[in-house]
Design a protein around this motif. Structure first.
Motif, PDB file in Angstrom:
ATOM      1  N   GLY A   1      -2.876 -22.967  -4.029  1.00 32.81           N
ATOM      2  CA  GLY A   1      -3.699 -23.372  -5.156  1.00 32.81           C
ATOM      3  C   GLY A   1      -4.405 -21.820  -5.482  1.00 32.81           C
ATOM      4  N   PRO A   2      -5.710 -21.923  -5.463  1.00 34.00           N
ATOM      5  CA  PRO A   2      -6.645 -20.755  -5.770  1.00 34.00           C
ATOM      6  C   PRO A   2      -6.404 -19.389  -4.832  1.00 34.00           C
ATOM      7  N   ALA A   3      -5.550 -19.787  -3.573  1.00 31.03           N
ATOM      8  CA  ALA A   3      -5.639 -18.977  -2.388  1.00 31.03           C
ATOM      9  C   ALA A   3      -7.079 -18.518  -2.203  1.00 31.03           C
ATOM     10  N   ILE A   4      -7.997 -19.360  -1.812  1.00 26.19           N
ATOM     11  CA  ILE A   4      -9.457 -18.888  -1.652  1.00 26.19           C
ATOM     12  C   ILE A   4      -9.463 -18.457  -0.081  1.00 26.19           C
ATOM     13  N   ASP A   5      -8.502 -18.807   0.612  1.00 24.04           N
ATOM     14  CA  ASP A   5      -8.627 -18.461   2.178  1.00 24.04           C
ATOM     15  C   ASP A   5      -8.288 -16.903   2.062  1.00 24.04           C
ATOM     16  N   SER A   6      -7.102 -16.481   1.244  1.00 16.37           N
ATOM     17  CA  SER A   6      -6.595 -14.950   0.976  1.00 16.37           C
ATOM     18  C   SER A   6      -7.805 -14.138   0.507  1.00 16.37           C
ATOM     19  N   LEU A   7      -8.361 -14.821  -0.574  1.00 16.18           N
ATOM     20  CA  LEU A   7      -9.475 -14.010  -1.013  1.00 16.18           C
ATOM     21  C   LEU A   7     -10.727 -13.797  -0.126  1.00 16.18           C
ATOM     22  N   ASN A   8     -10.902 -14.552   0.677  1.00 10.63           N
ATOM     23  CA  ASN A   8     -12.022 -14.665   1.620  1.00 10.63           C
ATOM     24  C   ASN A   8     -11.707 -13.908   2.748  1.00 10.63           C
ATOM     25  N   ALA A   9     -10.652 -13.810   3.159  1.00  8.27           N
ATOM     26  CA  ALA A   9     -10.211 -12.635   4.131  1.00  8.27           C
ATOM     27  C   ALA A   9     -10.437 -11.471   3.641  1.00  8.27           C
ATOM     28  N   LEU A  10     -10.093 -11.313   2.438  1.00 11.60           N
ATOM     29  CA  LEU A  10     -10.475  -9.666   1.963  1.00 11.60           C
ATOM     30  C   LEU A  10     -11.923  -9.523   1.919  1.00 11.60           C
ATOM     31  N   LEU A  11     -12.802 -10.413   1.421  1.00 17.27           N
ATOM     32  CA  LEU A  11     -14.087 -10.338   1.611  1.00 17.27           C
ATOM     33  C   LEU A  11     -14.735 -10.048   2.845  1.00 17.27           C
ATOM     34  N   ILE A  12     -14.248 -10.789   3.699  1.00 22.18           N
ATOM     35  CA  ILE A  12     -14.875 -10.503   5.251  1.00 22.18           C
ATOM     36  C   ILE A  12     -14.344  -9.363   5.614  1.00 22.18           C
TER      37      ILE A  12
END
Length: 336
Positions: A159-170
C-alpha cells in the motif's frame, strides 16, 4: 476535496490521496503516533485487548454481526473494517485505522470514530506498524555500512509502504549516516491508491524542514500479483546490477493473506536475489483469532509462527527475531 481538520497538530506532516483527501503521515518517531511498548505498557494493552475479546466471546455470531452493522452506521472507521464486501482490507482503509484517535481527519473524526480508534484492537494495529518498522530499521542498522552501496527497499503488498517510510525515519533519528546513499522504495502492489499516497507522503517528509529532508530517496510503484514472481525476480536482478543492498517487508500482506505456495515462491525469489533481511507480520493461530477472522470475512491465514517457520526455511530463511501482539507476530528473517 476534503481538507485537514484544524485540530491536527502543525507538527504532523500531511499528504494528499488520489481522491483529494489530506491525511496525516504516520511517523512513529513523533509522540503523536508512537505507541508505548515498554513491558508494563504492553502488558496493559494486551490485557485490554483480551478484555475486549472476552466481552464478545460468548455472544452468538448473528448477534455480533448485528452489533457490528450497528457500529458501522455510526462510525466510518468501523465501516471500513467490518462492513465491506472485500476479502481483504485495502491499503488506505488499513492506513486510516492506524492514525490514532488524536490524528483523525474529517470525516473520520466523530466521537464514535475517536472512541473506536482508541480501542485496544486498533492500538495494536498501530503497534504492528511500529514493530515492523523497528525490526526493519534494526536489521538495516546491522547490515549497512555508512556511505556504502545503494539501498533498495522492496515492499510487497505494501500500500503506502508506511513501514518502509518509518524504518527510514527511525534510522534518520538513530543512524543518520546510514542514509547517506541512494535509496529506492519499490512497492509491489496490485492497488495504485495506496502507493499514490505513499509517494506523496515521502515527498512531504522530504520537504526542507521535515524529517527526511536531504535524503536521496525515491518511491516507485510496480503493479504486482504475488502468485507470479517474475516481476520480483526482474526487479531483484536490476538491483543486483547496481550493487544495491536489498531488504524486503510485507506488513499485513503476503504472510497474512498469501497461500503457502505464494509465500514460498516470493521468499525463494528474495533469497535467490541475495536479500539479507525480510520483515513482515504473521497472523497468530489462536481460537480467538480464528473466530474474529470468521466474523470479519477477511481471508487471513492464521498460520502462527509454528506454521510460518517451515515455509521460511523451505525458502532459505530463518526467523531471527519476532515481536508478538494479540493478533499477529512481527518477524525478522535472515538467510539460513
Amino acid at each position: 476535496m476534503v481538507q485537514m481538520s484544524d485540530s491536527i497538530s502543525p507538527s504532523v506532516v500531511t499528504a494528499e490521496t488520489r481522491s483529494g483527501q489530506w491525511l496525516p503521515v504516520i511517523d512513529v518517531t513523533n509522540p503523536r503516533f508512537a505507541v508505548a511498548d515498554d513491558p508494563e505498557s504492553l502488558r496493559r494493552l494486551l490485557d485490554a485487548s483480551a478484555k475486549e475479546e472476552r466481552s464478545r466471546r460468548y455472544l452468538p455470531r448473528f448477534l455480533l454481526r448485528l452489533m457490528i452493522k450497528s457500529l458501522g452506521k455510526r462510525s466510518l472507521l468501523a465501516r471500513a473494517l467490518f462492513n465491506t464486501d472485500s476479502t481483504f482490507l485495502g491499503g488506505l482503509s488499513t492506513y486510516v485505522l492506524k492514525l490514532g484517535a488524536d490524528n483523525l481527519p474529517p470525516p473520520y473524526d466523530g466521537p464514535v470514530d475517536r472512541k473506536f480508534a482508541a480501542s485496544a484492537q486498533l492500538t495494536l494495529l498501530r503497534l504492528r506498524t511500529q514493530q515492523t518498522a523497528r525490526l526493519l530499521a534494526d536489521g538495516l542498522a546491522e547490515i549497512l555500512e555508512a556511505g556504502g552501496a545503494p539501498l533498495h527497499l522492496i515492499n510487497i503488498a505494501g500500500g503506502p509502504a508506511i513501514d518502509s517510510l518509518n524504518a527510514l525515519l527511525i534510522l534518520r533519528q538513530s543512524h543518520p549516516d546510514l542514509l547517506r546513499r541512494r535509496i529506492v522504495i519499490n512497492v509491489l502492489d496490485q492497488d495504485a491508491d495506496g502507493p499514490f499516497f505513499g509517494a506523496n507522503a515521502l515527498n512531504a517528509l522530504k520537504a526542507d524542514d521535515r524529517s527526511l529532508a536531504g535524503v536521496d530517496v525515491t518511491f516507485v510503484h510496480h503493479s504486482y500479483n504475488w502468485n507470479d514472481t517474475s516481476a520480483l525476480t526482474r526487479l531483484l536482478r536490476e538491483s543486483a546490477q547496481t550493487g544495491a543492498v536489498v531488504a524486503a517487508s510485507s506488513e499485513g500482506g503476503l504472510f497474512e493473506y498469501g497461500g503457502d505456495d505464494a509465500v514460498v515462491a516470493n521468499l525463494g525469489a528474495l533469497h535467490a536475489g541475495g536479500v539479507r533481511l525480510v520483515v513482515g507480520s504473521v497472523t497468530v493461530n489462536t481460537k480467538a483469532r480464528r473466530r474474529s477472522i470468521a466474523i470479519s470475512g477477511f481471508k487471513l491465514i492464521p498460520r502462527g509462527l509454528e506454521g510460518f517457520a517451515p515455509l521460511a526455511e523451505r525458502s532459505g530463511f530463518r526467523i531471527a527475531r519476532s515481536l508478538p501482539i494479540h493478533f499477529s507476530d512481527q518477524v525478522q528473517l535472515r538467510p539460513l
